[in-house]
Design a protein around this motif. Structure first.
Motif, PDB file in Angstrom:
ATOM      1  N   ARG A 198      41.256  41.644  42.746  1.00  0.00           N
ATOM      2  CA  ARG A 198      40.347  41.477  43.848  1.00  0.00           C
ATOM      3  C   ARG A 198      40.794  40.331  44.710  1.00  0.00           C
ATOM      4  N   ARG A 199      40.774  40.514  46.021  1.00  0.00           N
ATOM      5  CA  ARG A 199      41.155  39.451  46.933  1.00  0.00           C
ATOM      6  C   ARG A 199      39.956  38.562  47.229  1.00  0.00           C
ATOM      7  N   LEU A 200      40.175  37.273  47.185  1.00  0.00           N
ATOM      8  CA  LEU A 200      39.104  36.341  47.506  1.00  0.00           C
ATOM      9  C   LEU A 200      38.909  36.289  49.014  1.00  0.00           C
ATOM     10  N   ALA A 219      38.283  33.657  39.719  1.00  0.00           N
ATOM     11  CA  ALA A 219      39.183  32.515  39.555  1.00  0.00           C
ATOM     12  C   ALA A 219      40.338  32.859  38.620  1.00  0.00           C
ATOM     13  N   ILE A 220      40.032  33.544  37.512  1.00  0.00           N
ATOM     14  CA  ILE A 220      41.081  33.935  36.571  1.00  0.00           C
ATOM     15  C   ILE A 220      42.086  34.859  37.252  1.00  0.00           C
ATOM     16  N   GLU A 221      41.593  35.830  37.986  1.00  0.00           N
ATOM     17  CA  GLU A 221      42.474  36.775  38.663  1.00  0.00           C
ATOM     18  C   GLU A 221      43.348  36.069  39.694  1.00  0.00           C
ATOM     19  N   GLU A 230      47.405  35.807  39.810  1.00  0.00           N
ATOM     20  CA  GLU A 230      48.080  36.296  41.007  1.00  0.00           C
ATOM     21  C   GLU A 230      48.941  35.216  41.666  1.00  0.00           C
ATOM     22  N   SER A 231      48.476  33.983  41.612  1.00  0.00           N
ATOM     23  CA  SER A 231      49.182  32.871  42.260  1.00  0.00           C
ATOM     24  C   SER A 231      50.411  32.404  41.485  1.00  0.00           C
ATOM     25  N   TYR A 264      41.355  24.883  36.735  1.00  0.00           N
ATOM     26  CA  TYR A 264      41.551  25.842  37.824  1.00  0.00           C
ATOM     27  C   TYR A 264      40.223  26.494  38.199  1.00  0.00           C
ATOM     28  N   ILE A 265      39.459  26.914  37.195  1.00  0.00           N
ATOM     29  CA  ILE A 265      38.156  27.534  37.457  1.00  0.00           C
ATOM     30  C   ILE A 265      37.247  26.557  38.191  1.00  0.00           C
TER      31      ILE A 265
END
Length: 275
Positions: free
Chosen positions: A4-6, A241-243, A247-248, A69-70
């Motif tokens: 999913r794109r933020l 956040a996990i996704e 992805e990053s 990160y979260i």
């Protein structure tokens, strides 16, 4: 793998502004708790590679990096995080009593635990293994533990699983922390330690001439982020956040940074399923 794109940054700012005008997220949600720029996060203090409090007071490990990160995606900087020890036996209680806002502590997702907490993730997958002294030649897997002393921590189900499914005559020994089990193993007060392979690999990396992991993993453990029961908004935010971390490329970088020196083969990221 699709993620999913933020929202773009401008849209996210606008959405947050609209939320604030309308009263914002409830104080009982994770987003509401993060509104003042602070969060209390439960982690382990004694798991090399995953989450450890060093002698200088710094917290390091893969779980620590995931938690930071979260928190960052929720608008909370590292300086706004209060770290709290979350031992196996205490995790559900800490969440239920509101003593922590979320838990990232090698916390396996199970149906029984879902009765008390909400999970986001998983963010990591591993399997249960056995840690023995480097010179040991008798123990090669869970089925070879009959007549042996097997150590795990209070609140963990891993040792009981070995007794129920592989070695009914094994003697179970419990301590408060895995580090206590490792000390007992080195002192020859127990014959083996069982928990997830990624945790055991951290101890091997610290003592490669004294310890080893034997056999193959004999369970599948999916680590989730523990949240207050029914905080579905919080779960969605943590999943996003996990996704994004995966992805990053930061997920892989954090894994290599913290566990890359161990003998463990680094896994691919699991797909988020707790939705």
């Amino acid at each position: 793998m699709l993620f999913r794109r933020l929202l773009p940054a401008t849209a996210l700012v606008a959405a947050l502004a609209l939320g604030a005008a309308c009263g914002g997220p409830g104080d009982d949600t994770l987003a509401g708790k993060a509104r003042d720029g602070t969060l209390t996060v439960g982690i382990r203090f004694d798991q090399p590679g995953m989450a450890q409090r060093r002698l200088d007071g710094k917290y390091v490990g893969f779980d620590v990096d995931v938690a930071k990160y979260i928190a960052g995606r929720l608008g909370v900087e590292e300086s706004g995080i209060t770290w709290r020890e979350a031992r196996s036996a205490d995790r559900e209680r800490l969440i239920a009593e509101g003593q922590v806002d979320f838990v990232v502590a090698t916390y396996s997702i199970t149906d029984k635990r879902k009765e008390q907490v909400t999970f986001a993730g998983p963010y990591f997958q591993t399997g249960q293994g056995l840690l023995v002294r480097f010179t040991d030649t008798d123990i090669s897997g869970p089925e070879t533990l009959n007549g042996k002393k097997l150590c795990s921590v209070t609140g963990s189900t891993s040792a009981q699983k070995v007794k129920d499914e592989f070695a009914q005559d094994v003697q179970l020994v419990e301590y408060g922390q895995y580090s206590d089990c490792v000390v007992a193993l080195l002192a020859e007060n127990v014959d083996a330690v069982t928990t997830d392979e990624v945790i055991l690999a951290g101890y091997v990396a610290e003592n490669p001439e004294l310890l080893k992991v034997v056999g193959q993993a004999f369970t599948t453990e999916r680590y989730g982020v523990g949240l207050a029961k029914d905080d579905l908004e919080g779960r969605s935010a943590v999943n996003a956040a996990i996704e994004r971390m995966v992805e990053s490329g930061e997920w892989r970088a954090a894994l290599e940074r913290n566990i890359g020196q161990s003998e463990l083969e680094l896994p691919e990221p699991p797909q988020v399923t707790e939705k």
